[in-house]
Motif scaffolding. Sequence first.
Motif, PDB file in Angstrom:
ATOM      1  N   PRO A 180       7.604  25.037  81.359  1.00  0.00           N
ATOM      2  CA  PRO A 180       9.017  25.338  81.606  1.00  0.00           C
ATOM      3  C   PRO A 180       9.228  26.792  82.037  1.00  0.00           C
ATOM      4  CG  PRO A 180       8.573  25.236  79.256  1.00  0.00           C
ATOM      5  CD  PRO A 180       7.312  24.822  79.936  1.00  0.00           C
ATOM      6  N   THR A 181      10.401  27.067  82.573  1.00  0.00           N
ATOM      7  CA  THR A 181      10.775  28.417  82.996  1.00  0.00           C
ATOM      8  C   THR A 181      10.985  29.301  81.768  1.00  0.00           C
ATOM      9  OG1 THR A 181      12.048  27.195  84.608  1.00  0.00           O
ATOM     10  CG2 THR A 181      12.306  29.559  84.634  1.00  0.00           C
ATOM     11  N   ASP A 182      10.728  30.587  81.923  1.00  0.00           N
ATOM     12  CA  ASP A 182      10.930  31.508  80.803  1.00  0.00           C
ATOM     13  C   ASP A 182      12.403  31.889  80.683  1.00  0.00           C
ATOM     14  OD1 ASP A 182       9.840  33.249  78.700  1.00  0.00           O
ATOM     15  OD2 ASP A 182      10.557  34.862  79.986  1.00  0.00           O
ATOM     16  N   TYR A 183      12.856  32.136  79.444  1.00  0.00           N
ATOM     17  CA  TYR A 183      14.289  32.405  79.218  1.00  0.00           C
ATOM     18  C   TYR A 183      14.727  33.728  79.808  1.00  0.00           C
ATOM     19  CZ  TYR A 183      13.282  35.745  75.446  1.00  0.00           C
ATOM     20  OH  TYR A 183      12.855  36.834  74.728  1.00  0.00           O
ATOM     21  N   GLN A 217       3.354  45.145  77.255  1.00  0.00           N
ATOM     22  CA  GLN A 217       3.739  44.496  76.001  1.00  0.00           C
ATOM     23  C   GLN A 217       2.545  44.213  75.099  1.00  0.00           C
ATOM     24  OE1 GLN A 217       4.246  43.121  79.070  1.00  0.00           O
ATOM     25  NE2 GLN A 217       3.895  40.933  79.034  1.00  0.00           N
ATOM     26  N   GLY A 218       2.837  43.928  73.846  1.00  0.00           N
ATOM     27  CA  GLY A 218       1.776  43.645  72.873  1.00  0.00           C
ATOM     28  C   GLY A 218       1.140  42.287  73.095  1.00  0.00           C
ATOM     29  N   THR A 256       0.202  38.413  72.906  1.00  0.00           N
ATOM     30  CA  THR A 256       0.984  37.199  72.667  1.00  0.00           C
ATOM     31  C   THR A 256       0.124  36.158  71.965  1.00  0.00           C
ATOM     32  OG1 THR A 256       2.365  37.584  74.594  1.00  0.00           O
ATOM     33  CG2 THR A 256       2.215  35.330  73.827  1.00  0.00           C
ATOM     34  N   SER A 273       3.161  33.943  70.113  1.00  0.00           N
ATOM     35  CA  SER A 273       4.607  33.941  70.372  1.00  0.00           C
ATOM     36  C   SER A 273       4.878  33.426  71.779  1.00  0.00           C
ATOM     37  CB  SER A 273       5.189  35.331  70.168  1.00  0.00           C
ATOM     38  OG  SER A 273       4.276  36.314  70.570  1.00  0.00           O
ATOM     39  N   ASP A 296       5.715  29.462  73.824  1.00  0.00           N
ATOM     40  CA  ASP A 296       5.978  28.039  73.670  1.00  0.00           C
ATOM     41  C   ASP A 296       4.702  27.243  73.943  1.00  0.00           C
ATOM     42  OD1 ASP A 296       8.464  26.186  73.422  1.00  0.00           O
ATOM     43  OD2 ASP A 296       7.212  25.278  74.979  1.00  0.00           O
ATOM     44  N   MET A 298       3.805  26.193  77.378  1.00  0.00           N
ATOM     45  CA  MET A 298       3.350  27.278  78.249  1.00  0.00           C
ATOM     46  C   MET A 298       1.938  27.697  77.867  1.00  0.00           C
ATOM     47  SD  MET A 298       6.655  29.658  77.934  1.00  0.00           S
ATOM     48  CE  MET A 298       8.126  29.471  78.902  1.00  0.00           C
ATOM     49  N   GLN A 351      17.630  44.789  75.316  1.00  0.00           N
ATOM     50  CA  GLN A 351      16.300  44.819  75.924  1.00  0.00           C
ATOM     51  C   GLN A 351      15.634  46.176  75.670  1.00  0.00           C
ATOM     52  OE1 GLN A 351      14.679  42.438  77.970  1.00  0.00           O
ATOM     53  NE2 GLN A 351      12.992  43.884  77.959  1.00  0.00           N
ATOM     54  N   HIS A 372       8.919  44.728  78.756  1.00  0.00           N
ATOM     55  CA  HIS A 372       9.001  43.329  78.384  1.00  0.00           C
ATOM     56  C   HIS A 372       8.369  43.133  77.017  1.00  0.00           C
ATOM     57  CE1 HIS A 372       9.207  39.136  78.479  1.00  0.00           C
ATOM     58  NE2 HIS A 372       7.915  38.962  78.482  1.00  0.00           N
ATOM     59  N   ASP A 373       8.864  42.163  76.237  1.00  0.00           N
ATOM     60  CA  ASP A 373       8.216  41.884  74.946  1.00  0.00           C
ATOM     61  C   ASP A 373       7.198  40.755  75.114  1.00  0.00           C
ATOM     62  OD1 ASP A 373       9.611  39.549  75.019  1.00  0.00           O
ATOM     63  OD2 ASP A 373      11.172  40.207  73.639  1.00  0.00           O
ATOM     64  N   GLU A 374       6.519  40.410  74.009  1.00  0.00           N
ATOM     65  CA  GLU A 374       5.399  39.470  74.113  1.00  0.00           C
ATOM     66  C   GLU A 374       5.849  38.019  73.919  1.00  0.00           C
ATOM     67  OE1 GLU A 374       5.989  41.687  71.862  1.00  0.00           O
ATOM     68  OE2 GLU A 374       5.394  41.075  69.847  1.00  0.00           O
ATOM     69  N   ASN A 375       7.167  37.766  73.927  1.00  0.00           N
ATOM     70  CA  ASN A 375       7.633  36.403  73.668  1.00  0.00           C
ATOM     71  C   ASN A 375       7.891  35.645  74.964  1.00  0.00           C
ATOM     72  OD1 ASN A 375       7.723  36.768  70.800  1.00  0.00           O
ATOM     73  ND2 ASN A 375       9.489  38.080  71.184  1.00  0.00           N
ATOM     74  N   TYR A 376       7.380  34.433  75.018  1.00  0.00           N
ATOM     75  CA  TYR A 376       7.613  33.567  76.165  1.00  0.00           C
ATOM     76  C   TYR A 376       8.179  32.269  75.634  1.00  0.00           C
ATOM     77  CZ  TYR A 376       4.429  36.707  78.594  1.00  0.00           C
ATOM     78  OH  TYR A 376       3.821  37.805  79.130  1.00  0.00           O
ATOM     79  N   MET A 377       9.342  31.846  76.127  1.00  0.00           N
ATOM     80  CA  MET A 377       9.880  30.548  75.713  1.00  0.00           C
ATOM     81  C   MET A 377      10.839  30.028  76.760  1.00  0.00           C
ATOM     82  SD  MET A 377      12.186  31.821  72.557  1.00  0.00           S
ATOM     83  CE  MET A 377      12.501  33.550  72.392  1.00  0.00           C
ATOM     84  N   PRO A 378      11.008  28.682  76.775  1.00  0.00           N
ATOM     85  CA  PRO A 378      11.973  28.117  77.720  1.00  0.00           C
ATOM     86  C   PRO A 378      13.397  28.456  77.300  1.00  0.00           C
ATOM     87  CG  PRO A 378      10.820  26.381  76.494  1.00  0.00           C
ATOM     88  CD  PRO A 378      10.283  27.667  76.012  1.00  0.00           C
ATOM     89  N   PRO A 379      14.370  28.451  78.258  1.00  0.00           N
ATOM     90  CA  PRO A 379      15.728  28.889  77.953  1.00  0.00           C
ATOM     91  C   PRO A 379      16.379  28.096  76.830  1.00  0.00           C
ATOM     92  CG  PRO A 379      15.487  28.363  80.299  1.00  0.00           C
ATOM     93  CD  PRO A 379      14.174  28.135  79.670  1.00  0.00           C
ATOM     94  N   GLU A 380      16.084  26.775  76.755  1.00  0.00           N
ATOM     95  CA  GLU A 380      16.790  25.993  75.724  1.00  0.00           C
ATOM     96  C   GLU A 380      16.342  26.404  74.319  1.00  0.00           C
ATOM     97  OE1 GLU A 380      15.061  24.730  78.257  1.00  0.00           O
ATOM     98  OE2 GLU A 380      13.641  23.193  77.591  1.00  0.00           O
ATOM     99  N   VAL A 381      15.042  26.808  74.194  1.00  0.00           N
ATOM    100  CA  VAL A 381      14.570  27.269  72.891  1.00  0.00           C
ATOM    101  C   VAL A 381      15.257  28.583  72.536  1.00  0.00           C
ATOM    102  CG1 VAL A 381      12.556  27.980  71.556  1.00  0.00           C
ATOM    103  CG2 VAL A 381      12.339  26.141  73.210  1.00  0.00           C
ATOM    104  N   ALA A 382      15.357  29.485  73.531  1.00  0.00           N
ATOM    105  CA  ALA A 382      16.014  30.773  73.314  1.00  0.00           C
ATOM    106  C   ALA A 382      17.462  30.561  72.886  1.00  0.00           C
ATOM    107  CB  ALA A 382      15.954  31.609  74.576  1.00  0.00           C
TER     108      ALA A 382
END
Lengths: 250, 145
Positions: A45-48, A185-186, A188, A196, A198, A201, B101, B124-134
């Motif tokens: 999926p796309t990133d937020y 960044q640190g 993942t 951290s 998904d 991904m 940010q 940028h931080d180390e978190n990656y997630m899809p928009p719905e999770v965010a």
Amino acid sequence: MMKFIHKTASPPYFYHLSGLWIPWLGMITLLLLMAGLYGGLIYAPTDYQQGESYRIIYIHVPAAWMSLFIYIAMAGAGAIGLIWRIKLAETVAVCSAPIGAGFTLLALVTGSLWGKPMWGAWWVWDARLTAELLLLFLYLGVMSLYVAIPDKRVASRAVALLALVGVVNIPIIHYSVEWWNTLHQGPTVTKFDKPSIDLRMLVPLLIMAVAFKVYYVWSLFLRVRVELLERERNSQWVKELLKQNKESQA
Amino acid sequence: MTPTRKKRVFLISIMVVGIAIATSFALKAFNENLMFFFSVTDVKAGKSPAKKAFRLGGMVVDGSFKRKEKSLAAYFDLTDNESVITVYYNGILPDLFREGQGIVSKGHLREDGIFEAEEVLAKHDENYMPPEVADSMKAKKQALK
């Protein structure tokens, strides 16, 4: 055990064995790359926050991991070559350098392409980026030192020493983002906590990492075979191989 | 292992350990210079250079971003959850710049205590997630409040 190692490490036996492995390794690399790229570019999926741009991690992160992994492999093989004077270990160390340099360059270039839109700069002199650039120079140093010395066995020893000196840079690269304030960044995935990222991904990322590892072995085998033939060109087994080759062509 | 090999193992380990120790001392000595940026608390404590340009890192405070009408000039607050400093910047901000940010900016401290930035980089931080999770995480946070 020692007997098995000695047998596998003998150049003619390795030459024969790697010849059998190479087509399989190439095929596995191709399949994993296709699966990983499909997963990374289409399934994930796309990133937020970063939108689609984050997808560069599917090349950048595995390449950066490989740049460290290959360096450790190169220094390890170099140390084995230094201590036991095993020809195959020397060859593995020498042949790892160009592959590692390639991955390091790939990590630097993809990182730079991502840095411009996300950070606002192609390059910054922060600890992580600078240490990774130093790693590229170490690889290039190893490669040029090897070609600078005509006697290949002496050259291998010199190269192994240089590689071992550079090992100190590996923990620096890995921990730079934790020891100092950096723009990078640190970690993942490679940390003790839960990654951290998904799961959808993460899986393609790990597939890409395995694909790059298998690619390394494949490419290493191809290079080691050529290097062994060149180094052992006056030995009996290479001459016999040549004779067989001529007969089969005639 | 034969004695010669043992000797080689010994020499190699001494070399690697020696280099590691020497490097760690060198890095310790240059620790300050290896920091890419100063935190807001460092600046408030006067650890940053007074007249020279330096980099400042922190999070953009929610609701602090103000832009002058019909210009690129903007004011916003940066924090490291301990202290707050106001930053002035006149230029184009990177894509990832937004409230909440992390950013790193290069510039100098004015006499009135405002940091005047010449360059703003988004961290940028180390978190990656899809928009719905965010979104669902945000909703949960709101519910907790």
